[in-house]
Design a protein around this motif. Structure first.
Motif, PDB file in Angstrom:
ATOM      1  N   ASN A 246      12.147  14.243  20.251  1.00  0.00           N
ATOM      2  CA  ASN A 246      12.216  12.967  20.995  1.00  0.00           C
ATOM      3  C   ASN A 246      11.935  11.761  20.101  1.00  0.00           C
ATOM      4  O   ASN A 246      11.298  10.792  20.527  1.00  0.00           O
ATOM      5  CB  ASN A 246      11.227  12.984  22.165  1.00  0.00           C
ATOM      6  N   VAL A 247      12.411  11.814  18.881  1.00  0.00           N
ATOM      7  CA  VAL A 247      12.248  10.703  17.938  1.00  0.00           C
ATOM      8  C   VAL A 247      13.437   9.755  18.075  1.00  0.00           C
ATOM      9  O   VAL A 247      14.584  10.190  18.210  1.00  0.00           O
ATOM     10  CB  VAL A 247      12.127  11.218  16.495  1.00  0.00           C
ATOM     11  N   THR A 248      13.153   8.454  18.029  1.00  0.00           N
ATOM     12  CA  THR A 248      14.193   7.429  18.133  1.00  0.00           C
ATOM     13  C   THR A 248      14.184   6.562  16.885  1.00  0.00           C
ATOM     14  O   THR A 248      13.133   6.066  16.487  1.00  0.00           O
ATOM     15  CB  THR A 248      13.974   6.540  19.367  1.00  0.00           C
ATOM     16  N   ILE A 249      15.359   6.382  16.285  1.00  0.00           N
ATOM     17  CA  ILE A 249      15.499   5.544  15.098  1.00  0.00           C
ATOM     18  C   ILE A 249      16.604   4.524  15.361  1.00  0.00           C
ATOM     19  O   ILE A 249      17.703   4.894  15.808  1.00  0.00           O
ATOM     20  CB  ILE A 249      15.838   6.389  13.852  1.00  0.00           C
ATOM     21  N   TYR A 250      16.318   3.271  15.079  1.00  0.00           N
ATOM     22  CA  TYR A 250      17.333   2.229  15.234  1.00  0.00           C
ATOM     23  C   TYR A 250      18.072   2.008  13.912  1.00  0.00           C
ATOM     24  O   TYR A 250      17.829   2.706  12.932  1.00  0.00           O
ATOM     25  CB  TYR A 250      16.685   0.957  15.766  1.00  0.00           C
TER      26      TYR A 250
ATOM     27  N   ILE B  20      11.150   4.243  15.363  1.00  0.00           N
ATOM     28  CA  ILE B  20      11.285   3.485  14.125  1.00  0.00           C
ATOM     29  C   ILE B  20      12.218   2.309  14.379  1.00  0.00           C
ATOM     30  O   ILE B  20      13.386   2.501  14.737  1.00  0.00           O
ATOM     31  CB  ILE B  20      11.837   4.352  12.976  1.00  0.00           C
ATOM     32  N   GLY B  21      11.727   1.080  14.192  1.00  0.00           N
ATOM     33  CA  GLY B  21      12.524  -0.115  14.440  1.00  0.00           C
ATOM     34  C   GLY B  21      13.581  -0.354  13.383  1.00  0.00           C
ATOM     35  O   GLY B  21      13.543   0.212  12.283  1.00  0.00           O
ATOM     36  N   SER B  22      14.527  -1.227  13.685  1.00  0.00           N
ATOM     37  CA  SER B  22      15.663  -1.472  12.798  1.00  0.00           C
ATOM     38  C   SER B  22      15.209  -2.031  11.451  1.00  0.00           C
ATOM     39  O   SER B  22      14.324  -2.869  11.370  1.00  0.00           O
ATOM     40  CB  SER B  22      16.638  -2.450  13.458  1.00  0.00           C
ATOM     41  N   GLY B  23      15.832  -1.530  10.392  1.00  0.00           N
ATOM     42  CA  GLY B  23      15.562  -2.019   9.047  1.00  0.00           C
ATOM     43  C   GLY B  23      14.293  -1.491   8.421  1.00  0.00           C
ATOM     44  O   GLY B  23      13.971  -1.862   7.285  1.00  0.00           O
ATOM     45  N   ALA B  24      13.549  -0.645   9.099  1.00  0.00           N
ATOM     46  CA  ALA B  24      12.291  -0.138   8.540  1.00  0.00           C
ATOM     47  C   ALA B  24      12.569   0.833   7.393  1.00  0.00           C
ATOM     48  O   ALA B  24      13.569   1.555   7.389  1.00  0.00           O
ATOM     49  CB  ALA B  24      11.467   0.556   9.625  1.00  0.00           C
ATOM     50  N   GLN B  25      11.660   0.848   6.428  1.00  0.00           N
ATOM     51  CA  GLN B  25      11.767   1.734   5.277  1.00  0.00           C
ATOM     52  C   GLN B  25      10.514   2.612   5.234  1.00  0.00           C
ATOM     53  O   GLN B  25       9.414   2.110   4.994  1.00  0.00           O
ATOM     54  CB  GLN B  25      11.885   0.929   3.985  1.00  0.00           C
ATOM     55  N   ILE B  26      10.686   3.892   5.458  1.00  0.00           N
ATOM     56  CA  ILE B  26       9.582   4.849   5.434  1.00  0.00           C
ATOM     57  C   ILE B  26       9.743   5.650   4.144  1.00  0.00           C
ATOM     58  O   ILE B  26      10.704   6.424   4.010  1.00  0.00           O
ATOM     59  CB  ILE B  26       9.593   5.782   6.652  1.00  0.00           C
TER      60      ILE B  26
END
Length: 244
Positions: A95-99, A127-133
């Motif tokens: 149930n992970v969401t990535i933009y 994870i919001g848009s443009g994020a870098q993990i």
């Protein structure tokens, strides 16, 4: 299998109010990318690496989403819009969401071995848009990462991460002389210690000045309260460095 597909499409609809039907969700690039990845990951685990890469290449051409065949992904994973990169050793829970425009990237393996280089996302992470993990870090369950955030340290469960961590710093000579550093990301943060110490000193100095200003303000209020009617307001005398 059909029931699992229906359950997955419904989970996407619960997180995205835009589609009017399940058929519309089937056109999402993130759904196609996940389907291609399931095939590529099966081939990768069977050690058919070339075929796994071929499926990954086709998926990237069609969806603009690059998921390495070696990445491990749980149930109900949803990439909204796309333009996402997920590295080989990334692990993603349920149930992970990535933009859009997110990178689950790797750090430089300075010990000469590949090993675990990419992040691990626990269940129900967003994870919001443009994020870098970046790096082999763990993002805890139900954690949130804001848009354009740069995360290089572990994230506690339920935490919300915002802002940029990048900062200018000198690098050791042995790294500067190297022609290429994979991912442009060193594994440790030692070169930034001096920069962090300077920032802490600046904050402490500002806090000291604020405390002195509060004392002067309190003294002025006391003098104004004690003066006789019609008497001009006295000026407080600031303590000199010698008096302190």
């Amino acid at each position: 299998m059909f029931e699992r597909l229906i359950s997955y499409l419904d989970s996407v609809h619960a997180r995205d109010p835009a589609p009017r039907s399940r058929w519309e969700i089937l056109l999402y690039p993130g759904v196609w990318a996940l389907g291609f990845h399931r095939v590529a990951h099966w081939l990768f685990e069977a050690r058919m690496y070339f075929l796994a890469r071929a499926v990954n290449h086709i998926s990237r051409l069609l969806t603009a989403i690059d998921i390495h065949p070696g990445a491990t992904i749980g149930k109900n994973f949803f990439i909204d819009h796309g333009f996402t990169v997920i590295g080989e050793t990334a692990e993603i829970g349920d149930n992970v969401t990535i933009y859009q425009c997110v990178t689950l990237g790797g750090s430089n393996p300075t010990n000469g071995k590949g090993g675990k280089r990419h992040p691990t996302l626990a269940d129900n992470v967003i994870i919001g848009s443009g994020a870098q993990i970046i790096g082999p870090i763990v993002v805890g369950e139900r954690a949130r990462v804001g848009a354009n955030a740069v995360v290089t340290d572990d994230v506690p469960a339920g935490a919300t991460m915002i802002g940029l961590k990048a900062r200018s710093t000198l690098v050791p000579a042995d790294q500067w002389l190297r022609e290429f550093i994979p991912y442009g990301t060193p594994c440790d943060d030692v070169p930034c210690d001096d920069q962090g110490r300077a920032n802490r000193d600046c904050v402490e100095k500002l806090e000291t000045e604020m405390a002195a200003m509060r004392e002067e303000l309190a003294l002025m209020k006391a003098l104004l309260a004690e003066r006789a009617p019609g008497e001009p307001a006295p000026l407080p005398v600031r303590k000199s460095a010698a008096q302190d």
